[in-house]
Design an enzyme around this catalytic site. Structure first.
Site, PDB file in Angstrom:
ATOM      1  N   GLY A 128      -1.260  14.365   0.587  1.00 40.25           N
ATOM      2  CA  GLY A 128      -0.096  14.484  -0.271  1.00 40.25           C
ATOM      3  C   GLY A 128      -0.476  14.246  -1.700  1.00 40.25           C
ATOM      4  O   GLY A 128      -1.519  13.669  -2.006  1.00 40.25           O
ATOM      5  N   ASP A 175      10.975   2.739  -7.200  1.00 40.05           N
ATOM      6  CA  ASP A 175      10.764   4.162  -6.905  1.00 40.05           C
ATOM      7  C   ASP A 175      11.118   4.463  -5.454  1.00 40.05           C
ATOM      8  O   ASP A 175      10.455   5.247  -4.784  1.00 40.05           O
ATOM      9  CB  ASP A 175       9.305   4.542  -7.210  1.00 40.05           C
ATOM     10  CG  ASP A 175       9.131   6.050  -7.395  1.00 40.05           C
ATOM     11  OD1 ASP A 175      10.135   6.781  -7.349  1.00 40.05           O
ATOM     12  OD2 ASP A 175       7.981   6.490  -7.578  1.00 40.05           O
TER      13      ASP A 175
HETATM   14  P1  ADP Z   1       2.343   9.010  -5.861  1.00 45.42           P
HETATM   15  O1  ADP Z   1       2.237   7.658  -6.459  1.00 45.42           O
HETATM   16  O2  ADP Z   1       1.454   9.981  -6.527  1.00 45.42           O
HETATM   17  O3  ADP Z   1       3.764   9.483  -5.719  1.00 45.42           O
HETATM   18  P2  ADP Z   1       2.381   8.368  -2.998  1.00 45.42           P
HETATM   19  O4  ADP Z   1       1.820   7.044  -2.628  1.00 45.42           O
HETATM   20  O5  ADP Z   1       3.868   8.487  -3.031  1.00 45.42           O
HETATM   21  O6  ADP Z   1       1.717   8.870  -4.386  1.00 45.42           O
HETATM   22  O7  ADP Z   1       1.798   9.449  -1.996  1.00 45.42           O
HETATM   23  C1  ADP Z   1       2.057  10.846  -2.212  1.00 45.42           C
HETATM   24  C2  ADP Z   1       2.260  11.564  -0.882  1.00 45.42           C
HETATM   25  O8  ADP Z   1       1.071  11.432  -0.081  1.00 45.42           O
HETATM   26  C3  ADP Z   1       3.371  10.985  -0.010  1.00 45.42           C
HETATM   27  O9  ADP Z   1       4.636  11.530  -0.315  1.00 45.42           O
HETATM   28  C4  ADP Z   1       2.904  11.373   1.392  1.00 45.42           C
HETATM   29  O10 ADP Z   1       3.250  12.719   1.666  1.00 45.42           O
HETATM   30  C5  ADP Z   1       1.390  11.282   1.304  1.00 45.42           C
HETATM   31  N1  ADP Z   1       0.916   9.958   1.763  1.00 45.42           N
HETATM   32  C6  ADP Z   1       0.818   8.852   1.011  1.00 45.42           C
HETATM   33  N2  ADP Z   1       0.364   7.798   1.709  1.00 45.42           N
HETATM   34  C7  ADP Z   1       0.159   8.242   2.974  1.00 45.42           C
HETATM   35  C8  ADP Z   1      -0.289   7.610   4.197  1.00 45.42           C
HETATM   36  N3  ADP Z   1      -0.623   6.314   4.229  1.00 45.42           N
HETATM   37  N4  ADP Z   1      -0.361   8.372   5.319  1.00 45.42           N
HETATM   38  C9  ADP Z   1      -0.009   9.678   5.277  1.00 45.42           C
HETATM   39  N5  ADP Z   1       0.431  10.321   4.168  1.00 45.42           N
HETATM   40  C10 ADP Z   1       0.520   9.627   3.013  1.00 45.42           C
HETATM   41 MG    MG Z   2       5.341   8.917  -4.518  1.00 43.43          MG
END
Ligand code: ADP
Ligand code: MG
Length: 302
Positions: A44, A165
């Site tokens: 993601g 958030d």
């Molecule tokens: P950002 O700070 O860039 O928004 P996130 O932590 O929200 O990053 O992660 C972005 C995307 O990555 C999430 O919406 C999800 O789809 C995917 N993702 C994040 N962490 C995980 C995880 N531990 N397992 C599976 N997918 C994940």
């Molecule tokens: Mg995010």
């Protein structure tokens, strides 16, 4: 093989170079555990992070899938601080409804490029999950997700952490029956001297923000409650957004007029009126706390 520390403290690369590097092919080390990043498996991408899949092998040779978050960098040094703050907050947390971070102890010093290793949740974000399973998700299961999020948020409140958030895109699905809160990129611990200073380039999730957050940049557990209401609205109405004003001033005016996201689609009236709508009271003091919300959901489940 390079250790994680060697990888993270590359001897001669510039900050810019290191930050834009692809993750290494060879295994990294976190304590006794080896981490291998699967480069072409991007799980993601958010506003400023990229999340890769990886494999963690412990000292007994037992393998486990992990998710690895790296900062997207396009100039400016502030983002490294942001990931450091995110790690510092997440590594202290231990709750069934909060995504677990592994190996954060290795990332403590000032470094060029950072990765955060966390548990892998194969079903991905709740936002995607509700889009893809629209017809299968009944009120009973959605209330379970809402309850999980309220439990995770109640725990965060007990740890004095404001998430800032909370949104369906930042909730991950562990299994059909359990969800976990993630993305602490904007989270703050106010009693440690953080009082919202706008340093990040990150776009703020205005549509999830309470009146006082937009107007006075004030954030609290009760502004998280507002965002929680929007998150539940996303769940129960399957996230079909109306046209909202895109600039701060117009949106604020709307909200101050009493305009709110409305009841739509399959969302039961009771859920809207008893669970969602109270989160959007003008005055933070009039909103329920997460513990109240947890009990409200329990009543709705009967
Ligand atoms: P950002 O700070 O860039 O928004 P996130 O932590 O929200 O990053 O992660 C972005 C995307 O990555 C999430 O919406 C999800 O789809 C995917 N993702 C994040 N962490 C995980 C995880 N531990 N397992 C599976 N997918 C994940
Ligand atoms: Mg995010």
């Amino acid at each position: 093989t390079k250790s994680l520390r060697e990888y993270l403290f590359p001897p001669k690369t510039s900050w810019e170079e290191a930050a834009n590097q692809k993750p290494p092919n060879e295994p990294l080390l976190i304590g006794q555990r080896k981490i291998k990043i699967i480069q072409d498996k991007v799980l993601g991408e958010g506003n400023y992070g990229i999340v890769y899949q990886g494999v963690m092998t412990d000292i007994m040779g037992i393998k486990q899938l992990v998710a690895i978050k790296k900062m997207k960098v396009s100039g400016g040094g502030g983002q490294m601080d942001e990931l450091q703050k995110e790690i510092n907050i997440m590594k202290e947390l231990n709750h069934k409804n909060i995504v677990k971070v592994w190996g954060a102890d290795d990332f403590v010093e000032e470094i060029d490029s950072m990765f955060m290793v966390m548990e892998y949740l194969e079903k991905g974000s709740l936002k995607k999950y509700i889009d893809e399973n629209k017809d299968r998700l009944n009120v009973h299961i959605l209330l379970k997700y809402a309850s999980d999020i309220s439990e995770g948020m109640d725990y965060l409140e007990s740890q004095k952490i404001i998430h800032r958030d909370l949104a369906a895109r930042n909730i991950l699905v562990a299994n059909e029956n359990q969800v976990k809160i993630t993305d602490f990129g904007l989270a703050r611990k106010p009693n440690e001297g953080y009082y919202y200073i706008m340093r990040t380039r990150r776009e703020l999730p205005l549509n999830w923000y309470a009146i006082e957050s937009i107007e006075h940049k004030k954030f609290s557990h009760k502004s998280d409650v507002w965002s929680y209401g929007v998150t539940c609205w996303e769940l129960f109405t399957r996230g079909e957004w109306p046209d909202l004003p895109t600039n701060e001033e117009a949106l604020l005016k709307c909200l101050k007029h009493g305009t709110r996201l409305t009841l739509k689609n399959n969302c039961p009236t009771k859920v809207y009126q008893e669970l969602i709508r109270p989160c959007w009271q003008d005055s933070p003091a009039d909103r329920p706390c997460f513990r109240d919300i947890f009990y409200t959901i329990r009543d709705l489940q009967d």
